[in-house]
Motif scaffolding. Structure first.
Motif, PDB file in Angstrom:
ATOM      1  N   PRO A  68       0.703  -1.260   0.036  1.00  0.00           N
ATOM      2  CA  PRO A  68      -0.015  -0.003   0.029  1.00  0.00           C
ATOM      3  C   PRO A  68       0.781   1.363  -0.133  1.00  0.00           C
ATOM      4  O   PRO A  68       1.782   1.486   0.695  1.00  0.00           O
ATOM      5  N   LEU A  69       0.481   2.314  -0.847  1.00  0.00           N
ATOM      6  CA  LEU A  69       1.308   3.469  -0.816  1.00  0.00           C
ATOM      7  C   LEU A  69       0.370   4.493  -0.163  1.00  0.00           C
ATOM      8  O   LEU A  69      -0.807   4.656  -0.311  1.00  0.00           O
ATOM      9  N   GLY A  70       1.024   5.233   0.724  1.00  0.00           N
ATOM     10  CA  GLY A  70       0.220   6.180   1.622  1.00  0.00           C
ATOM     11  C   GLY A  70      -0.356   7.595   0.835  1.00  0.00           C
ATOM     12  O   GLY A  70      -0.885   8.308   1.351  1.00  0.00           O
ATOM     13  N   TYR A 129      -4.984   1.961   2.001  1.00  0.00           N
ATOM     14  CA  TYR A 129      -5.012   1.494   3.347  1.00  0.00           C
ATOM     15  C   TYR A 129      -4.861  -0.153   3.607  1.00  0.00           C
ATOM     16  O   TYR A 129      -5.469  -0.772   2.662  1.00  0.00           O
ATOM     17  N   LYS A 130      -4.065  -0.452   4.826  1.00  0.00           N
ATOM     18  CA  LYS A 130      -3.693  -1.832   4.856  1.00  0.00           C
ATOM     19  C   LYS A 130      -5.238  -2.630   5.289  1.00  0.00           C
ATOM     20  O   LYS A 130      -5.089  -3.780   4.934  1.00  0.00           O
ATOM     21  N   ASP A 131      -6.161  -1.885   5.908  1.00  0.00           N
ATOM     22  CA  ASP A 131      -7.418  -2.879   6.065  1.00  0.00           C
ATOM     23  C   ASP A 131      -7.989  -3.260   4.728  1.00  0.00           C
ATOM     24  O   ASP A 131      -8.787  -4.301   4.658  1.00  0.00           O
ATOM     25  N   HIS A 148       4.895  -3.492   5.049  1.00  0.00           N
ATOM     26  CA  HIS A 148       4.692  -2.482   5.837  1.00  0.00           C
ATOM     27  C   HIS A 148       5.841  -1.382   5.822  1.00  0.00           C
ATOM     28  O   HIS A 148       7.210  -1.607   6.235  1.00  0.00           O
ATOM     29  N   ASP A 149       5.609  -0.383   4.852  1.00  0.00           N
ATOM     30  CA  ASP A 149       6.644   0.605   4.619  1.00  0.00           C
ATOM     31  C   ASP A 149       6.272   1.840   5.449  1.00  0.00           C
ATOM     32  O   ASP A 149       5.374   2.456   5.720  1.00  0.00           O
ATOM     33  N   THR A 150       7.367   2.093   6.491  1.00  0.00           N
ATOM     34  CA  THR A 150       7.047   3.128   7.367  1.00  0.00           C
ATOM     35  C   THR A 150       6.843   4.342   6.856  1.00  0.00           C
ATOM     36  O   THR A 150       6.075   5.382   7.481  1.00  0.00           O
ATOM     37  N   PHE A 151       7.398   5.005   5.832  1.00  0.00           N
ATOM     38  CA  PHE A 151       7.137   6.143   5.266  1.00  0.00           C
ATOM     39  C   PHE A 151       5.343   6.191   4.527  1.00  0.00           C
ATOM     40  O   PHE A 151       4.773   6.976   4.927  1.00  0.00           O
ATOM     41  N   HIS A 152       5.205   5.284   4.051  1.00  0.00           N
ATOM     42  CA  HIS A 152       3.687   5.121   3.788  1.00  0.00           C
ATOM     43  C   HIS A 152       2.707   5.057   4.654  1.00  0.00           C
ATOM     44  O   HIS A 152       1.780   5.518   4.528  1.00  0.00           O
ATOM     45  N   LEU A 211       2.137   8.346   6.041  1.00  0.00           N
ATOM     46  CA  LEU A 211       1.401   9.067   5.222  1.00  0.00           C
ATOM     47  C   LEU A 211      -0.064   8.870   5.062  1.00  0.00           C
ATOM     48  O   LEU A 211      -1.003   9.480   4.921  1.00  0.00           O
ATOM     49  N   ALA A 212      -0.383   7.374   5.424  1.00  0.00           N
ATOM     50  CA  ALA A 212      -1.869   6.829   5.394  1.00  0.00           C
ATOM     51  C   ALA A 212      -2.534   7.294   6.504  1.00  0.00           C
ATOM     52  O   ALA A 212      -3.622   6.798   6.721  1.00  0.00           O
ATOM     53  N   GLY A 213      -1.669   7.806   7.466  1.00  0.00           N
ATOM     54  CA  GLY A 213      -2.582   8.098   8.869  1.00  0.00           C
ATOM     55  C   GLY A 213      -2.140   6.938   9.979  1.00  0.00           C
ATOM     56  O   GLY A 213      -3.104   6.989  10.758  1.00  0.00           O
ATOM     57  N   PHE A 214      -1.005   6.213   9.520  1.00  0.00           N
ATOM     58  CA  PHE A 214      -0.884   5.003  10.602  1.00  0.00           C
ATOM     59  C   PHE A 214      -2.091   4.133  10.593  1.00  0.00           C
ATOM     60  O   PHE A 214      -2.312   3.835   9.526  1.00  0.00           O
ATOM     61  N   GLY A 215      -2.547   3.940  11.612  1.00  0.00           N
ATOM     62  CA  GLY A 215      -3.707   2.754  11.680  1.00  0.00           C
ATOM     63  C   GLY A 215      -3.276   1.314  12.099  1.00  0.00           C
ATOM     64  O   GLY A 215      -2.036   1.125  12.332  1.00  0.00           O
ATOM     65  N   PRO A 216      -3.949   0.389  11.747  1.00  0.00           N
ATOM     66  CA  PRO A 216      -3.875  -0.948  12.140  1.00  0.00           C
ATOM     67  C   PRO A 216      -2.507  -1.489  11.347  1.00  0.00           C
ATOM     68  O   PRO A 216      -2.107  -0.975  10.273  1.00  0.00           O
TER      69      PRO A 216
END
Length: 260
Positions: A130-132, A140-142, A161-165, A168-173
């Motif tokens: 997923p790209l943020g 979004y990962k969900d 799990h890309d820490t940058f993206h 950018l996607a608002g963190f989350g699960p």
């Protein structure tokens, strides 16, 4: 992407010298993949050094599905098998199309359903990233987790799990049980998340604003035990003639932070 100026053999030597468990190669750098070398030879050289070939990237815009995209995916899988790679990487379209959750789910599920039997036929896994960015069709990962479940892809499809993206996607699960690899890069510029771009991504250090160490600690605490791979895009990193010292320092910073 960590050391794009190095030839593939020098890159393998660097990875071994740093004590890495494995490497990722990608097909979107300057020049031909592996510098034109035989994939089987690259795979053999990787194994001789005690390294895993973790993933071959990438099928771009994988969820813009078509016969041409199927052929592109098939071609990459054949190279991955020849090189002994464990997985191929799938990158969603990032052009402002299918950005709402319903459309994102629709286009991504369609592509993942079609790619699944191809992967199984080749004995490969896929790392889906997923790209943020707000313009991405799989942000979004969900949504990705729902798609993997819907197509029966657990055990074949894994998340990057890309820490940058993720930031950018608002963190989350974080879905540690579905995570196959972690990509790390730091941002040190004092800018808004929405203004961050690949060019801002440097090695992770004490001035990082993305919380790389905190993200890795959370993944580890939740049970993730897989590899962590660097993905800096900044020209300042790419320009390093001898990146080993800078990478070693960044790795030690992360290690101390995660183990503290």
């Amino acid at each position: 992407m960590t050391a794009p100026r190095l030839g593939w053999e020098a890159f393998l030597d660097l990875s071994k010298a740093l004590g890495c468990v494995g490497v990722e190669f990608r097909n979107d750098l300057k020049g031909p993949l592996f510098g034109g070398a035989d994939p089987a030879a690259v795979g053999a050289a990787t194994r001789v050094r005690g390294l895993r070939f973790l993933a071959l990237a990438e099928v771009k815009m994988f969820n813009d599905w078509s016969d041409a995209k199927a052929a592109e995916a098939e071609a990459l899988m054949k190279i991955a098998v020849a090189a002994g790679a464990e997985a191929v990487s799938l990158i969603p379209r990032n052009d402002g199309v299918a950005t709402d959750r319903a459309d994102s789910r629709k286009v991504s599920e369609l592509a993942l359903r079609e790619i699944l039997p191809m992967l199984k036929a080749h004995g490969l896994k896929a790392m889906v990233e997923p790209l943020g960015f707000a313009v991405c069709s799989l942000r979004y990962k969900d949504v990705l987790a729902d798609c993997i479940d819907a197509v029966g892809g657990v055990g074949t499809y894994y998340m990057v799990h890309d820490t940058f993206h993720h930031a950018l996607a608002g963190f989350g699960p974080i879905f540690p049980e579905l995570t196959g690899i972690v990509h790390v890069s730091g941002v040190e510029d004092p800018i808004y998340l929405d203004d961050m771009r690949d060019s801002h991504r440097v090695l992770v250090g004490p001035n990082d604003v993305l919380g790389n160490v905190a993200q890795i600690r959370a993944l580890r605490a939740a049970g993730y035990a897989g590899p962590v791979s660097y993905e800096p895009f900044a020209e300042s990193v790419h320009a390093l003639d001898t990146p080993q010292a800078a990478l070693a320092a960044s790795m030690e910073f992360i290690r101390q932070g995660v183990e503290a």
